[in-house]
Each structure stands twice: as structure tokens, then as C-alpha cells.
Design an enzyme around this catalytic site. Structure first.
Site, short mmCIF file in Angstrom:
data_model
loop_
_atom_site.label_atom_id
_atom_site.label_comp_id
_atom_site.label_asym_id
_atom_site.label_seq_id
_atom_site.Cartn_x
_atom_site.Cartn_y
_atom_site.Cartn_z
N HIS A 60 -16.04 67.37 59.97
CA HIS A 60 -15.11 66.69 60.01
C HIS A 60 -13.74 66.76 59.72
O HIS A 60 -14.00 67.45 57.90
CB HIS A 60 -14.88 64.78 60.13
CG HIS A 60 -15.70 64.38 61.77
ND1 HIS A 60 -15.52 63.35 61.69
CD2 HIS A 60 -16.78 65.00 62.55
CE1 HIS A 60 -16.07 62.76 62.98
NE2 HIS A 60 -16.91 64.35 63.24
N GLU A 62 -11.32 65.54 57.41
CA GLU A 62 -11.27 64.88 56.57
C GLU A 62 -12.40 65.04 55.58
O GLU A 62 -12.32 65.14 53.90
CB GLU A 62 -11.65 62.87 57.13
CG GLU A 62 -10.02 62.63 57.92
CD GLU A 62 -10.68 62.92 59.39
OE1 GLU A 62 -11.63 63.82 59.76
OE2 GLU A 62 -10.63 61.49 60.27
N CYS A 90 -13.10 58.37 61.90
CA CYS A 90 -14.38 57.57 62.30
C CYS A 90 -15.04 56.59 60.67
O CYS A 90 -14.86 57.04 59.89
CB CYS A 90 -15.18 58.11 62.21
SG CYS A 90 -15.79 59.68 61.41
N CYS A 93 -16.14 59.55 58.16
CA CYS A 93 -15.17 59.62 57.30
C CYS A 93 -14.69 58.57 56.07
O CYS A 93 -14.26 58.64 55.09
CB CYS A 93 -13.61 60.06 58.20
SG CYS A 93 -14.71 61.45 58.67
#
Length: 159
Positions: A60, A62, A90, A93
Site C-alpha cells: 500500500h 502508506e 486501512c 497501514c
């Protein structure tokens, strides 16, 4: 120690940088999420979603930005940093953000189903964890949401 001053103009500017990263993700066929990490008014890390490209569910924006920021800082602790991300983090993260002890999380689009910064749950300020991040929600939200909507509408058209 004085409390940091939150400069909403800077929030707007840095979210623009995250939006540019999100656009790169979309161009690569990834869910268009981008992130930048800022320390002392300077971007020290930029990233966008690369789950498909790297064949890695943890890639992801992040997570990638956190890794780059740790390298730039020379430390895994990012206590004086802010992340700007186009979509609410999410749980994975958000958990990583707590573990690196980010000072602040700024996001654009809310994620009612899976957001872990207050929408579905709030891991960033969970009372029993060892750190809590300050949260600023909804910065350039319409632009962030539009990128996601356009991407998923295109995915549905492709079938």
C-alpha cells in the site's frame, strides 16, 4: 514544548503531492492511493499503491512511504513526521503508523467500510496502544474521492 501549528495551506499543498502519487498508481492500473511523508516542512518520502506491480498485498502507498521515510530518517521512529494519504488508512497501514509513532495522519477520502482512522474503527487513537496519532480528516476530500470513483467505474466498465 510548544504545540505544533497546523498550517491548512500546507495540508492542501502536501495533499496535492499525495494526489499526484495517487494518479501515478491509477495510470499503472493500481487502486489510486498516494502518500507523502513530511518532516520539518519537507517531503522525505513519496509512494503510491503497488500491490499488483509487486504482487504484494502489503504494498500500500502508506506502507511503502513509511519504509522510504525510515530510510531517509535513519530511524524507524517517525515521531516528528506527518503522513498525507489520499484515502483513509486501512487497519494494516494504521497499525504501522502507530508502530512508527507518526505524529500526525492527514487523509482525504473516508473509507466507511474499512477505514481505521475513525470511519469503521480508529486504530490510530486506540486507547490501549502505546502511541496515538493526531488525525486530520477530509483534506481535498472531493478530489481524492473522485480519483477512486473514476478508477472503480472504469474497472466495472472493463468487466
Amino acid at each position: 514544548m510548544d504545540e505544533p501549528v497546523i498550517d491548512l495551506q500546507s495540508d492542501h499543498f502536501f495533499m496535492g503531492e499525495a494526489l499526484r502519487q495517487a494518479a501515478r498508481a491509477g495510470e499503472a492500473g493500481e487502486v489510486p492511493v498516494g502518500a507523502v511523508i513530511v518532516r520539518a516542512g519537507r517531503i522525505i518520502a513519496r509512494a503510491y499503491n503497488q500491490v499488483e506491480l509487486l504482487i504484494d498485498a502489503t504494498a500500500h502507498a502508506e506502507m511503502l512511504a513509511l519504509t522510504h521515510a525510515e530510510e531517509a530518517a535513519g530511524d524507524w521512529r517517525l515521531t516528528d513526521c506527518t503522513v498525507y494519504v489520499t484515502k483513509e488508512p486501512c487497519p494494516m497501514c494504521a497499525g504501522a503508523m502507530v508502530h512508527v509513532r507518526l505524529a500526525r495522519v492527514v487523509f482525504g477520502a473516508h473509507d466507511e467500510k474499512g477505514g481505521a482512522a475513525g470511519s469503521a474503527l480508529n486504530l490510530l487513537q486506540f486507547p490501549t496502544l502505546n502511541h496515538r496519532c493526531e488525525i486530520t480528516r477530509g483534506v481535498r476530500e472531493a478530489e481524492c474521492r473522485a480519483l477512486l470513483r473514476e478508477f472503480f467505474a472504469e474497472q466495472r466498465r472493463k468487466g
